[in-house]
Scaffold this active site. Structure first.
Site, mmCIF file in Angstrom:
data_model
loop_
_atom_site.group_PDB
_atom_site.id
_atom_site.type_symbol
_atom_site.label_atom_id
_atom_site.label_comp_id
_atom_site.label_asym_id
_atom_site.label_seq_id
_atom_site.Cartn_x
_atom_site.Cartn_y
_atom_site.Cartn_z
ATOM 1 N N ARG A 169 29.890 50.988 39.954
ATOM 2 C CA ARG A 169 30.281 49.602 40.157
ATOM 3 C C ARG A 169 29.852 49.164 41.553
ATOM 4 N NH1 ARG A 169 36.852 50.334 40.683
ATOM 5 N NH2 ARG A 169 36.804 48.755 42.314
ATOM 6 N N ASN B 95 36.561 41.522 41.729
ATOM 7 C CA ASN B 95 37.531 42.617 41.764
ATOM 8 C C ASN B 95 37.378 43.358 43.084
ATOM 9 O OD1 ASN B 95 39.448 44.592 40.301
ATOM 10 N ND2 ASN B 95 37.815 45.941 41.031
ATOM 11 N N GLU B 96 38.444 43.391 43.862
ATOM 12 C CA GLU B 96 38.488 44.188 45.086
ATOM 13 C C GLU B 96 37.262 43.949 45.986
ATOM 14 O OE1 GLU B 96 41.226 47.942 43.598
ATOM 15 O OE2 GLU B 96 39.062 48.253 43.794
ATOM 16 N N GLU C 21 36.538 56.752 35.389
ATOM 17 C CA GLU C 21 37.985 56.800 35.605
ATOM 18 C C GLU C 21 38.725 57.148 34.311
ATOM 19 O OE1 GLU C 21 38.656 53.926 39.430
ATOM 20 O OE2 GLU C 21 38.635 52.938 37.482
ATOM 21 N N GLU D 29 47.658 45.384 40.786
ATOM 22 C CA GLU D 29 47.283 46.709 40.284
ATOM 23 C C GLU D 29 48.087 47.785 40.990
ATOM 24 O OE1 GLU D 29 43.303 48.216 40.380
ATOM 25 O OE2 GLU D 29 42.431 46.343 39.658
ATOM 26 N N HIS E 20 42.264 58.090 34.904
ATOM 27 C CA HIS E 20 43.142 57.160 35.614
ATOM 28 C C HIS E 20 44.347 56.873 34.717
ATOM 29 C CE1 HIS E 20 44.550 53.788 37.965
ATOM 30 N NE2 HIS E 20 43.554 53.934 38.825
#
Length: 640
Positions: free
Chosen positions: A112, A150-151, A353, A305, A356
């Site tokens: 990503r 995102n982030e 992930e 999150e 996760h």
């Protein structure tokens, strides 16, 4: 602050990735969400390659069906723009938009965040996909919130970034004379005579210029913000009634000044993942929540999150014990979050992930984790009444992203982790039972005690605000490396801590770091020594403490407890029992220990309906949220 459209009560849910599953799983998901009380899910965060499998060709049919299912099931959607993860076709078509490290290595697709936010092709592609989503889903009944990207945090050192950096510097400084002065570029013959001579801080022979490093972080914060604002404005034009946000991620690698960004989002939302398997996870949870509340200006915010059932330590994954997920969630809500959202809803079958944690784990709904998720949904549904009640905090800790970045530069006397310094102060007060705000020095300071941990950069205006605060009766605790440099990182001469010597009544002649920790050669200039490494000084109507040595946790807690009590703040509590009081008499009590404890409290536990008069008994691992009774509310109003 604007709340997700159509969401009643606190938000509960998390990241939902239907593109990873077959349609029969979608229907099961919606039923499981209803059973757990989920009312909001993030959709599409990493779905760019499914939404736009080739440039300009969109496949929205699957997303139409997902949103329709969620809407029919009573679940609202935070619809994401998927721009944090460009698809493979984009990287192949626009290789100059791939990010470049400081050493010149261009990263390839395969993970990503493979993009440069300064690349024109990337920014154009982001606007196109955001615009297409806005056009298609503007009127969809499931749409409650836009979740941009995102982030944000990816950095690039390519030629696109270099051109944008020069433009930012021109705007910031106006001319090269001001820049050369700020960067002290006379050192090592770095004087710039043309803008084209300036590059991002790429790999170089020895130590880079600290002023250049600091401004590059500031530049990237603004560059990423401009990328967010481009998408936000497109979405706002199409859906003016739908709030827009992005999720903040906290870490030393993140070049984002979240306090500054807070003015550009409709709702402050954070991601928070503790990294300590022990009680440190609870301390980190409280810190992250208090920091988010500061960015939100004391208003409600949202935990976007967190991990349901695992703590991700640097060494391994640690399973959260039963009840811990609920206690962490309630800690966030106690400190201002309007709910608890998780990454993720359903654990994936594969991918990076794949292990996760998730509300629906690989074991499926017949699992401890999902059953606890159902209990959490029930808890959150009972807490709507507390929404908006202010958090009671009479102690503040200063937070400054630029000081964090400046202390990361090489060439410092000793490696000092700014975030760890701030968290150490917060941890000491948390253990002493003191709820704190985190503040910028530009904020109003109604607090009785202000703590400045390693606040390295201090402008003249900020220093003047501190003097006025203490002179007016405020109490201050400052630690080593506070006020040493100005806002550009230039050292203030005449002795440390340059900007605060008069307030603190000390003059530090030299730093004396050693393998055992930090120490300083301190000359008293009006202050008196309280204990080794700690002084106290009367200044105007207030008091200023200085901590010139790195104290262990116990000694630090003792000093801050004494300073808090001197400022008229009640300090003391049961270690590991978290108590947060909110306006009107609300009390959140969380027992993070393996023993039962009692705390003074009154009210009715909204989670159980049990009345409490005088003393609340909390079994090991238990939690309670007390609503004030009418007579208690009346007594508090009379005292006020």
């Amino acid at each position: 602050m604007r709340w997700p459209k159509g969401v009643s009560g606190l938000c509960y849910g998390g990241d939902y990735n239907p593109e990873q599953w077959f349609e029969d799983v979608w229907r099961e998901d919606v039923e499981l969400m209803r059973r757990a009380g989920v009312n909001l899910v993030n959709v599409g965060v990493f779905a760019w390659s499914r939404l736009e499998p080739e440039e300009g060709h969109y496949t929205f049919g699957w997303l139409d069906r997902v949103l329709d299912l969620l809407a029919d099931g009573g679940v609202k959607v935070a619809l994401a723009t998927p721009t944090a993860s460009p698809p493979p076709w984009f990287s192949l078509a626009y290789p100059d938009a791939l990010p470049v490290r400081g050493d010149g290595t261009r990263l390839l697709h395969g993970s990503r965040d493979t993009y440069c936010a300064s690349a024109p092709a990337y920014r154009a592609a982001c606007r196109r996909i955001a615009g297409a989503l806005a056009e298609r889903y503007a009127g969809h009944p499931a749409l409650a919130l836009w979740h941009v990207h995102n982030e944000y945090g990816t950095v690039c050192h390519c030629d696109h970034a270099a051109a944008a950096f020069r433009g930012w510097l021109r705007k910031e400084y106006g001319g090269l004379d001001a820049l050369n002065d700020a960067w002290v570029s006379a050192f090592w013959s770095q004087h710039y005579s043309a803008w084209e001579q300036i590059f991002p801080p790429r790999a170089t022979q020895y130590l880079p210029n600290p002023g250049q490093l600091l401004d590059f972080r500031r530049f990237w914060s603004d560059e990423l913000l401009s990328a967010y604002v481009e998408q936000r404005d497109l979405l706002r034009e199409a859906t003016p009634d739908v709030p827009i946000t992005t999720n903040y991620v906290i870490g030393g690698w993140v070049p984002v000044d979240h306090a500054r960004w807070a003015r550009e989002v409709d709702l402050v939302a954070i991601d928070h993942y503790p990294t300590d398997a022990g009680l440190g996870a609870e301390e980190q949870t409280a810190f992250g929540a208090d920091l988010a509340r500061s960015w939100a200006g004391g208003k409600p915010w949202l935990l976007m999150e967190t991990a349901p059932n695992l703590v991700y330590t640097p060494e391994r994954m640690h399973a959260k014990e039963p009840g811990r997920m609920i206690r962490h969630s309630l800690s966030h809500v106690a400190r201002g979050s309007r709910g608890a959202m998780f990454f993720q809803w359903r654990a994936p079958r594969g991918g990076a992930e794949r292990y996760h944690s998730a509300l629906v784990p690989h074991a499926g709904p017949d699992s401890r984790v999902y059953r606890e998720a159902v209990r959490l949904g029930d808890c959150l549904s009972r807490l709507t009444e507390v929404d908006g009640a202010p958090i009671e905090a009479s102690v503040a800790i200063a937070w400054d992203a630029a000081s964090w970045w400046a202390l990361q530069a090489p060439g410092m006397p000793m490696e000092v982790d700014y975030a760890a310094e701030v968290q150490a102060a917060h941890r000491a007060l948390w253990r002493a039972g003191v709820t704190t705000d985190l503040v910028a020095l530009t904020d109003p300071l109604p607090h009785r005690l202000l703590v400045l941990p390693a606040h390295y950069l201090l402008s003249d205006d900020a220093a003047a605000a501190i003097r006025a605060y203490v002179a007016g009766g405020g109490h201050l605790v400052a630690t080593y490396l506070s006020g040493v440099a100005d806002e550009h990182g230039r050292i203030r001469l005449g002795g440390y801590p340059g900007a605060l010597r008069d307030v603190l009544g000390v003059r530090v002649e030299e730093f004396q770091p050693s393998p055992d920790g930090w120490a300083e050669l301190v000359r008293l200039a009006g202050a008196s020594q309280v204990r080794p490494g700690v002084t106290r000084h009367g200044y105007g109507a207030g008091v200023a403490w200085y901590i010139s040595a790195r104290l262990d946790d116990g000694a630090y807690q003792d000093v801050l407890t004494e300073a808090a009590r001197g400022a008229g703040v009640a300090a003391g509590g049961v270690p590991g029992v978290e108590v947060v009081r909110r306006g009107g008499g609300w009390v959140f009590a969380l027992n993070h220990t393996d023993q039962a404890h009692e705390i003074p409290a009154e009210g009715v536990d909204v989670l159980t309906g049990v009345a409490v008069t005088g003393v609340l008994t909390l079994p090991a691992g238990a939690y309670a949220v007390l609503r004030p009774t009418p007579d208690l509310a009346e007594r508090r109003a009379e005292r006020a």
